[in-house]
Design a protein around this motif. Structure first.
Motif: not given
Length: 321
Positions: A55-56, A261-267, A269-271, A275-279
């Protein structure tokens, strides 16, 4: 049960090897920052980590795709702003050229100005990006999209399909419009001709009409000739207005795309953070705990060595003395 010297030695060596293995494992966890460094450390967590890692990788891939999409759309927007400015300049010239009191020399001078405007537009229509690809050629970006024949007519010969890019798992955006969409197209709200028909869509043909008309001498011409050339100038004025509206429509779409595209970049970033926290929760190690474990295992290893050294000095003879 009898304990031979060899048996005691083997047991002590096994204790040292076990302590050493635990110490090395603790050291590896502290160095890598991971509790799971190989599948055998925690098979379940390792399997889940593979899914998170995929996913990452996918998230990173779309991040890169959006970078290229943003660059392409920004380049196109910059070019179209110049196109709009040139069309506005042409409109100003046409309004001035519509003055019925102009001499043939004045009209010819305006025709020359419009020829310069036309050349600017053709240069913008055949502009390239930083990699030498033609911006408005669609998927045929290796050759100029607009060509001029021997008669001076300029037509679109590029690709018919605009370039698209998948910028998210469920979203695909146009990153480069075709020249047909920009320079040879009418919006649904385009002004029609007096007879109710659609006006000319090719911006180069629109300018050609005015250039040809302004080069026609009217000195001594009859009223029908004067009315005809006046109608051609009016037609060009309508055509330029329609062309500007079409370019503005494309620019509006680009603006919407850039915002998305800017909104997707923000989304993303949260994802990425999630994922980093989950890993980390799956394979990560608590730093304080890792240091404590390393210290404890190191002490246990030293104790094992000490016991081994003391036991190696013992024998049945020394015990009986």
């Amino acid at each position: 049960m009898r304990l031979s010297t060899g048996m005691i030695y083997d047991q002590q060596m096994q204790g040292i090897q076990s302590a050493n293995s635990s110490w090395l494992k603790a050291g590896n966890e502290m160095t890598t920052g991971n509790r799971v460094n190989k599948p055998s450390d925690d098979p379940v967590a390792a399997a889940q980590a593979v899914v998170v890692s995929q996913a990452q990788a996918e998230t990173s891939q779309y991040d890169t795709a959006r970078i290229f999409a943003t660059q392409s759309q920004s380049t196109e927007e910059t070019t179209l702003k110049q196109v709009a400015d040139v069309i506005i300049s042409a409109q100003t010239t046409i309004v001035a050229a519509a003055n019925g009191t102009l001499s043939d020399a004045d009209r010819s001078s305006y025709a020359t100005q419009l020829e310069g405007v036309r050349a600017q537009l053709l240069n913008l229509a055949n502009s390239t990006d930083g990699n030498g690809r033609y911006t408005f050629a669609g998927y045929q970006s290796d050759k100029a999209p607009f060509t001029t024949d021997a008669s001076g007519n300029t037509t679109y010969t590029g690709g018919t399909v605009p370039i698209t890019q998948k910028v998210d798992s469920s979203r695909t955006l146009v990153t480069n419009h075709t020249g047909k969409q920009v320079f040879d197209n009418l919006t649904s709200s385009a002004t029609k001709e007096p007879d109710g028909k659609d006006g000319e869509s090719n911006i180069f043909s629109i300018l050609d009409t005015a250039i040809k008309s302004l080069k026609e001498p009217l000195s001594g011409a009859d009223q029908s000739k004067i009315d005809l050339e006046s109608a051609n100038i009016a037609k060009t004025n309508r055509g330029l207005s329609n062309a500007l509206n079409n370019v503005s429509s494309v620019r509006s779409e680009i603006g919407t795309n850039l915002q998305e595209l800017s909104n997707l970049d923000s989304k993303s970033g949260d994802t990425t953070l999630n994922l980093k926290t989950q890993m980390n929760s799956l394979i990560g190690v608590d730093t304080a705990e890792a240091i404590s474990s390393y210290t404890m295992q190191q002490a246990a290893l030293k104790a094992s060595y000490t016991v081994f050294q003391q036991m190696s000095k013992l024998s049945l003879f020394s015990l009986n003395s």
